[in-house]
Write an enzyme that holds these catalytic residues in place. Sequence first.
Site, PDB file in Angstrom:
ATOM      1  N   GLU A 132     -21.144 -45.873 -46.406  1.00 58.13           N
ATOM      2  CA  GLU A 132     -20.405 -45.116 -45.387  1.00 58.13           C
ATOM      3  C   GLU A 132     -20.273 -43.637 -45.759  1.00 58.13           C
ATOM      4  O   GLU A 132     -20.328 -42.768 -44.878  1.00 58.13           O
ATOM      5  CB  GLU A 132     -19.030 -45.742 -45.158  1.00 58.13           C
ATOM      6  CG  GLU A 132     -19.057 -47.183 -44.642  1.00 58.13           C
ATOM      7  CD  GLU A 132     -19.852 -47.375 -43.352  1.00 58.13           C
ATOM      8  OE1 GLU A 132     -20.108 -46.369 -42.644  1.00 58.13           O
ATOM      9  OE2 GLU A 132     -20.230 -48.515 -43.057  1.00 58.13           O
ATOM     10  N   HIS A 144     -23.267 -41.873 -44.584  1.00 57.79           N
ATOM     11  CA  HIS A 144     -23.146 -41.403 -43.189  1.00 57.79           C
ATOM     12  C   HIS A 144     -22.305 -40.134 -43.107  1.00 57.79           C
ATOM     13  O   HIS A 144     -22.648 -39.190 -42.386  1.00 57.79           O
ATOM     14  CB  HIS A 144     -22.492 -42.479 -42.321  1.00 57.79           C
ATOM     15  CG  HIS A 144     -23.342 -43.663 -42.043  1.00 57.79           C
ATOM     16  ND1 HIS A 144     -24.638 -43.572 -41.592  1.00 57.79           N
ATOM     17  CD2 HIS A 144     -23.063 -44.999 -42.123  1.00 57.79           C
ATOM     18  CE1 HIS A 144     -25.136 -44.795 -41.405  1.00 57.79           C
ATOM     19  NE2 HIS A 144     -24.197 -45.669 -41.737  1.00 57.79           N
ATOM     20  N   ASP A 148     -34.827 -42.180 -39.319  1.00 58.56           N
ATOM     21  CA  ASP A 148     -33.645 -41.696 -40.049  1.00 58.56           C
ATOM     22  C   ASP A 148     -33.819 -40.228 -40.437  1.00 58.56           C
ATOM     23  O   ASP A 148     -33.021 -39.691 -41.188  1.00 58.56           O
ATOM     24  CB  ASP A 148     -33.369 -42.558 -41.272  1.00 58.56           C
ATOM     25  CG  ASP A 148     -34.511 -42.541 -42.301  1.00 58.56           C
ATOM     26  OD1 ASP A 148     -35.590 -41.989 -41.987  1.00 58.56           O
ATOM     27  OD2 ASP A 148     -34.335 -43.090 -43.409  1.00 58.56           O
TER      28      ASP A 148
END
Length: 322
Positions: A217, A220, A239
Amino acid sequence: MDTADIVETPARRRCGSEDVHRRLLNESLNYRLNRAAIENLAFAFATGEEQPSRAEVVTIPVVVHVVHNTDEQNLSEEQIDTQIAVLNEDFRAANADLKGVPKVWQGLVADARLEFRRASVDPEGNPTTGVTRRRTDVRSFSDNDAVKFTARGGADAWPADRYLNVWVCQLGGGLLGYAQFPGGPPATDGVVITHTGFGTTGTAAAPFNLGRTTTHEIGHWLNLFHIGGDDGTGCSGTDFVADTPNQSGQNFGTPTFPSITCNNVPDGDMFMNYMDYTDDVAMFMFTHGQILRVEACLAGPRRNLVVPVAGVPVGSEPAGGE
């Protein structure tokens, strides 16, 4: 969220970051404009138009907001420290399980020269442990950001241009965690992790008990996308990283190398990448291309957060898009 939706220990990775990203794109023109500028900078780094200028290892101060409905969910200092330790190994490519990277990709393993520490000073300048605690009546949270507001049963963010906010709570519906990509509202900026996927002790539960959900996370939060490109099971997603192989969708569990999709023979999917969906024990690398995107993020929207090891803040300008 209904109590029936609570999955205390999910068996399959589920990340809500892409859903939050799409929601913000739909709701906010400012977010769309910020995201365009952030991606332009990332592209400039990827093409060599902009070059990383940082040589030193830097740290990011972290505040962990423990939002608990039960005593068990009120995580110990030890559990929080195990998570910080995992982050510092993973982002420095110092994790012992790097030996599992297939030989063909060992040269792609990258050290982000980035470390994390619990904040020692709160927003008012007072000493802090870098942990806040809030007892809540909410049985479980979703990716609607309620956990980020005291008025909604959670805990308010500390200033997002000075701290990485991490909320740990009970997430529902099998959700392990989610993050807000750079460029979003400061009041909701940070990452959220379910308590059974946080750290390596206490409430952490297999197969997500090695702290890799938080690594994923924060990836991100530093502008990394899922390695599968978030186009379902198609082969047209991206990506935006050149050295991660094209793959069909996300991988789950503990795949065996090589796992071939999208005609990516002979080596197949890089399922051991932190930005895939595999179990904690099966993910253990970032690539140079991914860390170049992180460099762009730290030079742009996250630049005010960066503190060198000596402790002197880098840069004094407001963080763009934050």
